[in-house]
Design an enzyme around this catalytic site. Structure first.
Site, PDB file in Angstrom:
ATOM      1  N   ASN A  20       0.881  -1.153  -0.359  1.00 58.51           N
ATOM      2  CA  ASN A  20       0.058  -0.092   0.078  1.00 58.51           C
ATOM      3  C   ASN A  20       1.251   1.279  -0.044  1.00 58.51           C
ATOM      4  O   ASN A  20       1.174   1.540   1.125  1.00 58.51           O
ATOM      5  CB  ASN A  20      -0.794   0.000   0.944  1.00 58.51           C
ATOM      6  CG  ASN A  20      -2.110   1.337   1.876  1.00 58.51           C
ATOM      7  OD1 ASN A  20      -2.046   1.735   0.379  1.00 58.51           O
ATOM      8  ND2 ASN A  20      -2.723   1.160   2.107  1.00 58.51           N
ATOM      9  N   LYS A  27       3.498   0.928   3.170  1.00 54.67           N
ATOM     10  CA  LYS A  27       3.260  -0.274   4.447  1.00 54.67           C
ATOM     11  C   LYS A  27       2.559  -1.523   3.650  1.00 54.67           C
ATOM     12  O   LYS A  27       2.423  -1.555   2.137  1.00 54.67           O
ATOM     13  CB  LYS A  27       2.044   0.449   4.829  1.00 54.67           C
ATOM     14  CG  LYS A  27       1.390   1.371   5.247  1.00 54.67           C
ATOM     15  CD  LYS A  27       0.238   1.589   6.562  1.00 54.67           C
ATOM     16  CE  LYS A  27       0.247   2.618   7.101  1.00 54.67           C
ATOM     17  NZ  LYS A  27      -0.384   3.567   6.339  1.00 54.67           N
ATOM     18  N   ARG A 101      -2.271  -1.341  -3.874  1.00 53.92           N
ATOM     19  CA  ARG A 101      -3.625  -1.121  -3.712  1.00 53.92           C
ATOM     20  C   ARG A 101      -3.658  -0.089  -4.443  1.00 53.92           C
ATOM     21  O   ARG A 101      -2.756   0.575  -4.140  1.00 53.92           O
ATOM     22  CB  ARG A 101      -3.704  -0.802  -2.089  1.00 53.92           C
ATOM     23  CG  ARG A 101      -5.465  -0.247  -2.228  1.00 53.92           C
ATOM     24  CD  ARG A 101      -4.658   0.780  -0.102  1.00 53.92           C
ATOM     25  NE  ARG A 101      -6.142   1.275  -0.507  1.00 53.92           N
ATOM     26  CZ  ARG A 101      -6.343   1.968   0.638  1.00 53.92           C
ATOM     27  NH1 ARG A 101      -6.073   2.443   2.008  1.00 53.92           N
ATOM     28  NH2 ARG A 101      -7.552   2.840   0.179  1.00 53.92           N
ATOM     29  N   HIS A 189     -12.738   2.313  -1.072  1.00 51.08           N
ATOM     30  CA  HIS A 189     -12.823   2.041   0.057  1.00 51.08           C
ATOM     31  C   HIS A 189     -13.347   0.588  -0.554  1.00 51.08           C
ATOM     32  O   HIS A 189     -14.192  -0.481  -0.042  1.00 51.08           O
ATOM     33  CB  HIS A 189     -13.815   2.846   1.050  1.00 51.08           C
ATOM     34  CG  HIS A 189     -13.462   3.765   1.786  1.00 51.08           C
ATOM     35  ND1 HIS A 189     -13.767   4.434   2.742  1.00 51.08           N
ATOM     36  CD2 HIS A 189     -11.674   3.752   2.474  1.00 51.08           C
ATOM     37  CE1 HIS A 189     -12.630   5.392   3.360  1.00 51.08           C
ATOM     38  NE2 HIS A 189     -11.448   4.974   2.918  1.00 51.08           N
ATOM     39  N   GLY A 221     -10.106   7.812   6.680  1.00 52.01           N
ATOM     40  CA  GLY A 221     -11.761   8.597   5.986  1.00 52.01           C
ATOM     41  C   GLY A 221     -12.811   7.883   6.434  1.00 52.01           C
ATOM     42  O   GLY A 221     -12.857   6.541   7.091  1.00 52.01           O
ATOM     43  N   ARG A 250     -11.094  15.646   6.578  1.00 53.89           N
ATOM     44  CA  ARG A 250     -11.655  15.686   5.293  1.00 53.89           C
ATOM     45  C   ARG A 250     -12.820  16.483   5.920  1.00 53.89           C
ATOM     46  O   ARG A 250     -13.259  15.723   5.811  1.00 53.89           O
ATOM     47  CB  ARG A 250     -11.969  14.717   4.507  1.00 53.89           C
ATOM     48  CG  ARG A 250     -10.409  14.388   3.341  1.00 53.89           C
ATOM     49  CD  ARG A 250     -10.461  13.156   2.846  1.00 53.89           C
ATOM     50  NE  ARG A 250      -9.828  11.842   2.780  1.00 53.89           N
ATOM     51  CZ  ARG A 250      -9.744  10.774   2.857  1.00 53.89           C
ATOM     52  NH1 ARG A 250     -10.502  10.576   2.213  1.00 53.89           N
ATOM     53  NH2 ARG A 250      -8.972   9.978   3.503  1.00 53.89           N
ATOM     54  N   VAL A 339     -13.340   3.521  13.687  1.00 50.92           N
ATOM     55  CA  VAL A 339     -13.881   3.836  14.966  1.00 50.92           C
ATOM     56  C   VAL A 339     -15.475   2.755  14.750  1.00 50.92           C
ATOM     57  O   VAL A 339     -15.973   2.613  15.477  1.00 50.92           O
ATOM     58  CB  VAL A 339     -14.202   4.876  14.269  1.00 50.92           C
ATOM     59  CG1 VAL A 339     -15.568   5.645  14.821  1.00 50.92           C
ATOM     60  CG2 VAL A 339     -12.959   5.639  13.814  1.00 50.92           C
ATOM     61  N   GLU A 393      -8.704  -5.516   4.484  1.00 49.08           N
ATOM     62  CA  GLU A 393      -8.659  -4.986   2.955  1.00 49.08           C
ATOM     63  C   GLU A 393      -6.992  -5.988   2.885  1.00 49.08           C
ATOM     64  O   GLU A 393      -6.998  -6.052   1.445  1.00 49.08           O
ATOM     65  CB  GLU A 393      -8.222  -3.991   2.913  1.00 49.08           C
ATOM     66  CG  GLU A 393      -9.569  -2.589   3.154  1.00 49.08           C
ATOM     67  CD  GLU A 393      -9.361  -1.091   2.811  1.00 49.08           C
ATOM     68  OE1 GLU A 393      -8.704  -0.806   4.323  1.00 49.08           O
ATOM     69  OE2 GLU A 393      -9.505  -0.173   2.505  1.00 49.08           O
TER      70      GLU A 393
HETATM   71  P1  AMP Z   1      -8.350   3.559  10.145  1.00 48.43           P
HETATM   72  O1  AMP Z   1      -8.444   4.878   9.888  1.00 48.43           O
HETATM   73  O2  AMP Z   1      -9.622   1.966  10.223  1.00 48.43           O
HETATM   74  O3  AMP Z   1      -6.944   3.236  11.181  1.00 48.43           O
HETATM   75  O4  AMP Z   1      -9.406   4.353  11.799  1.00 48.43           O
HETATM   76  C1  AMP Z   1      -8.697   5.063  12.605  1.00 48.43           C
HETATM   77  C2  AMP Z   1      -9.520   5.994  13.829  1.00 48.43           C
HETATM   78  O5  AMP Z   1      -9.908   4.821  14.036  1.00 48.43           O
HETATM   79  C3  AMP Z   1      -8.775   6.314  14.176  1.00 48.43           C
HETATM   80  O6  AMP Z   1      -9.524   8.033  14.634  1.00 48.43           O
HETATM   81  C4  AMP Z   1      -8.915   6.294  15.925  1.00 48.43           C
HETATM   82  O7  AMP Z   1      -9.125   6.871  16.687  1.00 48.43           O
HETATM   83  C5  AMP Z   1      -9.896   5.466  15.723  1.00 48.43           C
HETATM   84  N1  AMP Z   1      -9.336   4.013  16.282  1.00 48.43           N
HETATM   85  C6  AMP Z   1      -8.582   3.094  16.201  1.00 48.43           C
HETATM   86  N2  AMP Z   1      -8.165   1.776  17.504  1.00 48.43           N
HETATM   87  C7  AMP Z   1      -9.562   2.534  18.207  1.00 48.43           C
HETATM   88  C8  AMP Z   1      -9.896   1.797  19.452  1.00 48.43           C
HETATM   89  N3  AMP Z   1      -9.346   0.822  20.014  1.00 48.43           N
HETATM   90  N4  AMP Z   1     -10.638   2.923  20.276  1.00 48.43           N
HETATM   91  C9  AMP Z   1     -11.495   3.279  19.356  1.00 48.43           C
HETATM   92  N5  AMP Z   1     -11.417   4.218  18.227  1.00 48.43           N
HETATM   93  C10 AMP Z   1      -9.965   3.864  17.296  1.00 48.43           C
END
Ligand code: AMP
Length: 406
Positions: A20, A27, A101, A189, A221, A250, A339, A393
Site C-alpha cells: 500500500n 505499508k 492497492r 474503499h 477516511g 476531510r 472507529v 483489505e
Molecule cells: P483506520 O483509518 O481504520 O485505521 O481508523 C483510524 C481511526 O480509528 C482513528 O480515528 C482512531 O481513533 C480510531 N480507532 C482505532 N482504534 C481504536 C480503538 N481501539 N478505540 C477507539 N477508536 C479507535
C-alpha cells in the site's frame, strides 16, 4: 499465530505480498492466502522527508531502522532487505504475486495484472487522485524492478463501485463538460465495502444475494455504501475520496459554492485542496482528527469537540436514512474500520437516532469488548440487524491477486 521467521514453509503454501504505497509511506503485509495468517507486516514512513522510520514484524520479532529513505525505490529495497535478514523468506512462503492497492482505477471493475498499459492508465488517473495514484505507480514500478519474476496485480479501491447505477454515478453537470473531464462518481474503499458486506452475510447466515445492506466504513477516511444483493446502489465518496461523510481531516459534503467563495477571496487551488482534504473534518472542527482524542475532549466538556461529534453523527444518520430509502428498507447495517469496529459509543449514538426506523441496538452486545471475528449488536427482534465486522483489505487484496494469477 504468525509463522516464525525461518520456519519451514508448509507444503503448497501460497502467499501474497500486499503493498500500500502512500505519498510518503509504504505499508506492507505478507499474507498466507489459505490460512489467512499474516506472516509479516511492516511500514516505511516519511519517505523523502527527514526522520524516516521503517519497521518489520515477523512472528514475535519486530525490527526498526531510521535510515533516511529518499524514494519509493529505497523503501522497497529496505523492505526486501528486512525479509532477507529477518524473514520469512518470500519464496519459501510460496510467494505467488505482489498485490498493490491502487486508489483510483477509473472504470476498472476487476483487478488487473500490471502491464505497461495498466501502469500508464494508473498514472493518467493522477489527474483525479493526485497524491494517491502517483504514489501507487511509483510503488509498483519500484516493486517490479526488484521482483520482476512474480506477477504484480493492481487492486482498485474504485472497482466494487464501477457498476454503480447511472443515476448514482452521475453528477447533474453539463454532460459534455463532465465527459471531457471524466467527472462522475467513482466511489472508494470498495475493497473494504465488498469484503465487509460479504463477511456480514456470512455472519448472519443469510444469502448475500438477498440482503439489503448499509455499510459504514469509519476510519480516518470514512464512507458509506448501500449494497443490494451484493451490488452497490450508492456510495458516499464521489469523483475523489473527499465527498460524503465527515472524516478525520476531510470535510465530506459541501455546497460547491464554498470553493468558489474561497477562490474569489484569493485562495489558490492548492490551498483549497489542502484545506478540504487535510485541515477540515474532525480536525478542522475540533483540533484533533483521531477519534479517541476527540472522545476524550468530548468527555472533558470541550464544546468544539462536542460540535464535531454532533456534525459527524448527524451526517451519518442522514446517509443511513437516505440509503434505507434507496434500498426500500435495510436488512443489515454494518459498522467497520477503526472507529466503526472500536467505538461502541459512536455506534450507540447513530443507532439511537435510527431506532424509529427499526434499528434497535442491544446495549450489552454493543459494549461487550473488542470485536474479533464480527458480532451482531442489535436485539434479536430488531427489524434491522446491526453488526460490527472487521475489515481486512490486505487479505481481500491477496485473495483477489491469487484468484487472478491462478
Ligand atoms: P483506520 O483509518 O481504520 O485505521 O481508523 C483510524 C481511526 O480509528 C482513528 O480515528 C482512531 O481513533 C480510531 N480507532 C482505532 N482504534 C481504536 C480503538 N481501539 N478505540 C477507539 N477508536 C479507535
Amino acid at each position: 499465530m504468525a509463522t516464525e521467521p525461518g520456519s519451514a514453509p508448509a507444503q503448497d503454501q501460497r502467499s501474497v505480498l500486499v503493498l500500500n504505497s502512500g505519498s510518503s509511506s509504504l505499508k506492507y503485509q505478507l499474507v498466507d492466502v489459505d490460512s489467512e495468517q499474516v506472516l509479516a507486516r511492516g511500514s516505511v514512513e516519511r519517505i523523502g522527508e527527514s526522520g524516516s522510520a521503517a519497521s518489520h514484524t515477523a512472528g514475535e520479532q519486530t525490527t526498526r531502522s531510521d535510515d533516511r529513505v529518499s524514494s519509493h525505490g529505497d523503501a522497497l529495497a529496505i523492505l526486501m532487505e528486512a525479509f532477507d535478514r529477518h524473514g520469512p523468506d518470500l519464496d519459501e512462503t510460496g510467494l505467488v504475486a505482489i498485490g498493490h492497492r491502487v486508489v483510483h482505477g477509473g472504470g476498472h471493475s476487476e483487478p488487473q495484472v500490471v502491464t505497461e498499459d495498466v501502469l500508464e492508465e494508473i498514472e493518467a488517473l493522477q489527474v483525479l487522485a493526485p497524491l494517491h495514484n502517483r504514489a501507487a505507480a511509483m510503488g509498483i514500478r519500484a516493486a517490479q524492478a526488484i521482483r520482476p519474476d512474480v506477477p504484480h496485480v493492481a487492486v482498485f479501491d474504485t472497482a466494487f463501485f464501477a457498476g454503480l447505477p447511472a443515476e448514482a454515478a452521475t453528477y447533474a453537470l453539463d454532460r459534455e463538460v463532465a465527459a471531457r473531464h471524466r467527472l462522475r462518481r467513482y466511489g472508494f474503499h470498495g475493497t473494504s465495502h465488498a469484503w465487509v458486506s460479504r463477511q456480514a452475510a456470512e455472519l448472519v447466515e443469510r444469502p448475500y444475494e438477498q440482503l439489503k445492506q448499509v455499510v459504514l466504513h469509519l476510519g480516518n477516511g470514512a464512507s458509506a455504501s448501500a449494497v443490494d444483493g451484493g451490488r452497490p446502489v450508492d456510495t458516499s465518496m464521489g469523483l475523489t475520496p473527499l465527498e460524503g461523510l465527515v472524516m478525520g481531516t476531510r470535510s465530506g459534503d459541501l455546497d460547491p459554492a464554498v470553493v468558489l467563495t474561497l477562490a474569489r477571496a484569493g485562495a489558490s487551488t492548492d490551498e483549497i485542496d489542502r484545506l478540504l482534504n487535510q485541515r477540515s473534518g474532525l480536525l478542522g472542527l475540533s483540533g484533533v482528527n483521531d477519534f479517541r482524542e476527540l472522545q476524550q475532549r468530548v468527555d472533558a466538556g470541550d464544546a468544539d469537540a462536542r460540535l464535531a461529534l454532533d456534525v459527524y453523527v448527524h451526517r451519518l444518520v442522514k446517509y443511513v436514512g437516505a440509503y434505507h430509502a434507496l434500498l426500500g428498507g435495510t436488512d443489515l447495517l454494518v459498522f467497520t474500520a477503526g472507529v466503526g469496529e472500536n467505538n461502541p459509543a459512536l455506534r450507540a449514538a447513530v443507532a439511537k437516532r435510527l431506532e424509529p426506523l427499526g434499528f434497535v441496538l442491544d446495549e450489552s452486545a454493543n459494549t461487550a469488548g473488542r470485536v474479533v471475528g464480527g458480532r451482531v449488536v442489535s436485539t434479536p427482534d430488531s427489524p434491522v440487524t446491526i453488526a460490527v465486522v472487521p475489515t481486512n483489505e490486505e487479505l481481500a487484496i491477496a485473495r483477489q491477486a491469487v484468484d487472478l494469477v491462478g
